[in-house]
Every structure is written in C-alpha cells, then in structure tokens.
Design a protein around this motif. Structure first.
Motif, mmCIF file in Angstrom:
data_model
loop_
_atom_site.group_PDB
_atom_site.id
_atom_site.type_symbol
_atom_site.label_atom_id
_atom_site.label_comp_id
_atom_site.label_asym_id
_atom_site.label_seq_id
_atom_site.Cartn_x
_atom_site.Cartn_y
_atom_site.Cartn_z
ATOM 1 N N GLY A 32 55.917 42.052 56.497
ATOM 2 C CA GLY A 32 54.278 42.500 57.303
ATOM 3 C C GLY A 32 52.688 41.883 56.244
ATOM 4 N N PRO A 33 52.144 42.407 56.790
ATOM 5 C CA PRO A 33 50.718 41.635 55.954
ATOM 6 C C PRO A 33 50.764 42.552 54.639
ATOM 7 C CG PRO A 33 49.976 42.703 58.079
ATOM 8 C CD PRO A 33 51.627 43.251 57.674
ATOM 9 N N LEU A 34 50.792 43.670 54.361
ATOM 10 C CA LEU A 34 50.992 43.758 52.760
ATOM 11 C C LEU A 34 52.190 42.873 51.781
ATOM 12 C CD1 LEU A 34 51.803 47.775 52.945
ATOM 13 C CD2 LEU A 34 49.818 46.215 52.430
ATOM 14 N N LEU A 35 53.272 41.880 52.514
ATOM 15 C CA LEU A 35 53.887 41.589 51.160
ATOM 16 C C LEU A 35 52.818 40.257 51.425
ATOM 17 C CD1 LEU A 35 56.791 40.384 50.781
ATOM 18 C CD2 LEU A 35 57.626 38.904 52.762
ATOM 19 N N ALA A 36 51.857 40.036 52.528
ATOM 20 C CA ALA A 36 51.630 38.402 52.364
ATOM 21 C C ALA A 36 50.472 38.486 51.081
ATOM 22 C CB ALA A 36 50.528 38.203 53.937
ATOM 23 N N ASN A 37 49.425 39.965 50.868
ATOM 24 C CA ASN A 37 48.565 40.197 50.160
ATOM 25 C C ASN A 37 49.690 40.081 48.633
ATOM 26 O OD1 ASN A 37 46.338 40.428 51.573
ATOM 27 N ND2 ASN A 37 47.303 42.935 52.583
ATOM 28 N N LYS A 38 50.687 40.715 48.444
ATOM 29 C CA LYS A 38 51.592 40.514 47.029
ATOM 30 C C LYS A 38 51.184 39.477 46.862
ATOM 31 C CE LYS A 38 53.042 43.924 44.837
ATOM 32 N NZ LYS A 38 52.450 44.464 43.840
ATOM 33 N N LEU A 39 52.052 37.946 47.985
ATOM 34 C CA LEU A 39 52.791 37.254 47.034
ATOM 35 C C LEU A 39 51.014 36.292 46.801
ATOM 36 C CD1 LEU A 39 54.662 36.147 50.247
ATOM 37 C CD2 LEU A 39 55.599 36.500 47.832
ATOM 38 N N LEU A 40 50.046 36.409 48.112
ATOM 39 C CA LEU A 40 48.375 35.918 47.035
ATOM 40 C C LEU A 40 48.306 36.331 45.576
ATOM 41 C CD1 LEU A 40 46.397 34.895 47.768
ATOM 42 C CD2 LEU A 40 45.182 36.807 49.219
ATOM 43 N N TYR A 41 48.443 37.915 45.579
ATOM 44 C CA TYR A 41 48.340 38.891 44.010
ATOM 45 C C TYR A 41 48.859 37.415 43.499
ATOM 46 C CZ TYR A 41 49.082 41.289 40.356
ATOM 47 O OH TYR A 41 49.474 41.909 38.779
ATOM 48 N N LEU A 42 50.628 36.979 43.580
ATOM 49 C CA LEU A 42 51.613 36.730 42.372
ATOM 50 C C LEU A 42 50.704 34.920 42.336
ATOM 51 C CD1 LEU A 42 54.727 38.186 43.570
ATOM 52 C CD2 LEU A 42 53.290 38.532 41.456
ATOM 53 N N CYS A 43 50.761 34.283 43.480
ATOM 54 C CA CYS A 43 49.609 33.054 43.074
ATOM 55 C C CYS A 43 48.485 33.220 42.631
ATOM 56 C CB CYS A 43 50.111 32.526 44.403
ATOM 57 S SG CYS A 43 50.732 32.326 45.192
ATOM 58 N N LEU A 44 47.602 33.697 42.530
ATOM 59 C CA LEU A 44 46.019 33.707 41.576
ATOM 60 C C LEU A 44 46.686 34.627 40.293
ATOM 61 C CD1 LEU A 44 44.081 35.810 44.053
ATOM 62 C CD2 LEU A 44 43.853 33.222 43.820
ATOM 63 N N LYS A 45 47.273 34.974 40.493
ATOM 64 C CA LYS A 45 48.128 35.607 38.857
ATOM 65 C C LYS A 45 48.780 33.993 38.350
ATOM 66 C CE LYS A 45 51.277 38.439 36.220
ATOM 67 N NZ LYS A 45 51.904 39.691 36.088
ATOM 68 N N HIS A 46 49.547 33.761 38.404
ATOM 69 C CA HIS A 46 50.869 32.465 38.098
ATOM 70 C C HIS A 46 49.388 31.185 38.227
ATOM 71 C CE1 HIS A 46 53.411 29.436 37.978
ATOM 72 N NE2 HIS A 46 52.972 28.922 38.395
ATOM 73 N N TYR A 47 48.134 30.986 38.819
ATOM 74 C CA TYR A 47 47.253 29.996 38.292
ATOM 75 C C TYR A 47 45.885 30.243 37.751
ATOM 76 C CZ TYR A 47 50.453 27.089 41.130
ATOM 77 O OH TYR A 47 51.254 26.203 42.085
ATOM 78 N N SER A 48 45.685 32.089 37.284
ATOM 79 C CA SER A 48 45.172 32.271 36.862
ATOM 80 C C SER A 48 43.234 31.931 37.518
ATOM 81 C CB SER A 48 44.626 31.553 35.586
ATOM 82 O OG SER A 48 45.892 32.491 34.203
ATOM 83 N N LEU A 49 43.618 32.278 38.986
ATOM 84 C CA LEU A 49 43.139 32.490 39.632
ATOM 85 C C LEU A 49 41.806 33.287 40.063
ATOM 86 C CD1 LEU A 49 44.558 29.790 42.148
ATOM 87 C CD2 LEU A 49 42.430 29.296 40.638
ATOM 88 N N ALA A 50 40.571 33.344 40.431
ATOM 89 C CA ALA A 50 39.883 34.666 41.067
ATOM 90 C C ALA A 50 39.851 34.661 42.520
ATOM 91 C CB ALA A 50 39.049 35.074 40.208
ATOM 92 N N SER A 51 39.141 35.759 43.089
ATOM 93 C CA SER A 51 38.953 35.864 44.146
ATOM 94 C C SER A 51 37.404 36.275 44.718
ATOM 95 C CB SER A 51 39.505 36.410 45.411
ATOM 96 O OG SER A 51 38.503 36.730 46.843
ATOM 97 N N THR A 52 36.628 34.896 45.364
ATOM 98 C CA THR A 52 34.879 35.755 45.448
ATOM 99 C C THR A 52 34.692 35.764 47.218
ATOM 100 O OG1 THR A 52 34.570 34.780 43.349
ATOM 101 C CG2 THR A 52 32.921 35.502 45.359
ATOM 102 N N THR A 53 34.637 36.549 47.993
ATOM 103 C CA THR A 53 33.457 36.747 48.843
ATOM 104 C C THR A 53 32.573 36.207 49.316
ATOM 105 O OG1 THR A 53 35.295 37.767 49.556
ATOM 106 C CG2 THR A 53 34.311 37.513 51.668
ATOM 107 N N VAL A 54 32.643 35.316 50.274
ATOM 108 C CA VAL A 54 31.107 35.016 50.403
ATOM 109 C C VAL A 54 30.676 35.684 51.660
ATOM 110 C CG1 VAL A 54 29.016 33.535 50.862
ATOM 111 C CG2 VAL A 54 30.608 33.392 48.823
#
Length: 144
Positions: free
Chosen positions: A87-109
């Motif tokens: 569910g939604p928690l899995l989507a958040n975990k996968l997003l975290y792994l993608c951000l980590k893999h590509y050395s990305l960060a997130s900013t919310t406007v």
C-alpha cells in the motif's frame, strides 16, 4: 571497479527463505566472478549490494532478521532488508530507495496558486514535490 545493486521486491515466508535468497545471490555472484576471472576483458564484480524489500498485505511480518541494517555477507556482497506493508507505505519505501540510489533529495514547494479548469474565476493552492541533486542540500548547510 565493477559494482552493482540488486533490488528484490518479494514476500518472504520466514527467515529461512531470506537466508536461501541471500545464499543464491552469493552463489550466482561467485559464479559470475569465476567466469570473469577466466575470460579476458571481463571485470569481476567487486561489490554488490542486495536490497531486499519484504512486503505483504496487512501487518503480519514473519521475518525476524534485522531491518534497515547493512549486513556484510562476503567481501563482495552486502545485504539490507527493508520491510513494509503493501500500500502507501510500500510506495514511500520505494520512493526512498530511488532517491537514495540516484543521490536525490526532495523539496516541497507549498501554496502554489492554480486556477481550477471547471471554475476559471477561482483558484486553489497546491503543494508540489521537486526532486533534485542531494548535494544541493549539503552545499546549503555548509554556508549556514
């Protein structure tokens, strides 16, 4: 140096199945490296990170192995186990792994006004999440 990351999204029944999965990957990695050593021009895999994402519907997680901890299986193989209900928690975990893999960060406007198509005379405020190089956060902290 030849390095890699293998991400496995699965449902594990118990710790024995997890151990079997890790042994199978370790065996395949050893076989690949053996072939690379015997073949001119091929590089052996010097390091492989096995990321296992264990998920299942509901809260019943039967795996007792440590999670979110890097475990060195051999000099060439490390593993990390993540668990998440479907569910939604899995989507958040996968997003975290993608951000980590590509050395990305997130900013919310936040609070971006946008006109609603149905009613052009009114507008609503929206929040937009932007992904960018993670280094930009580090540079900002260094100047503070």
């Amino acid at each position: 140096m030849n390095r890699g990351r293998l991400v496995v999204l699965t449902t594990l029944q118990d710790d024995r199945q997890l151990e079997s999965l890790v042994r199978d990957v370790e065996s395949k990695l050893a076989g690949v490296n053996k072939r690379a050593a015997a073949t001119q021009g091929l590089l052996p895999i010097a390091g492989c990170e096995l990321v296992i994402v264990h998920t299942q519907p509901g809260e019943a997680v039967r795996v007792r192995s440590p999670t979110d901890t890097v475990v060195e299986v051999s000099p060439q193989l490390t593993t990390i186990l993540h668990t998440s209900p479907a569910g939604p928690l899995l989507a958040n975990k996968l997003l975290y792994l993608c951000l980590k893999h590509y050395s990305l960060a997130s900013t919310t406007v936040t609070g971006i006004p946008m006109k609603e198509e149905q009613n052009a005379s009114s507008s609503a405020n929206y929040d937009v999440e932007l992904f960018h190089h993670g280094e930009s956060h580090e540079i900002g902290r260094a100047h503070v």
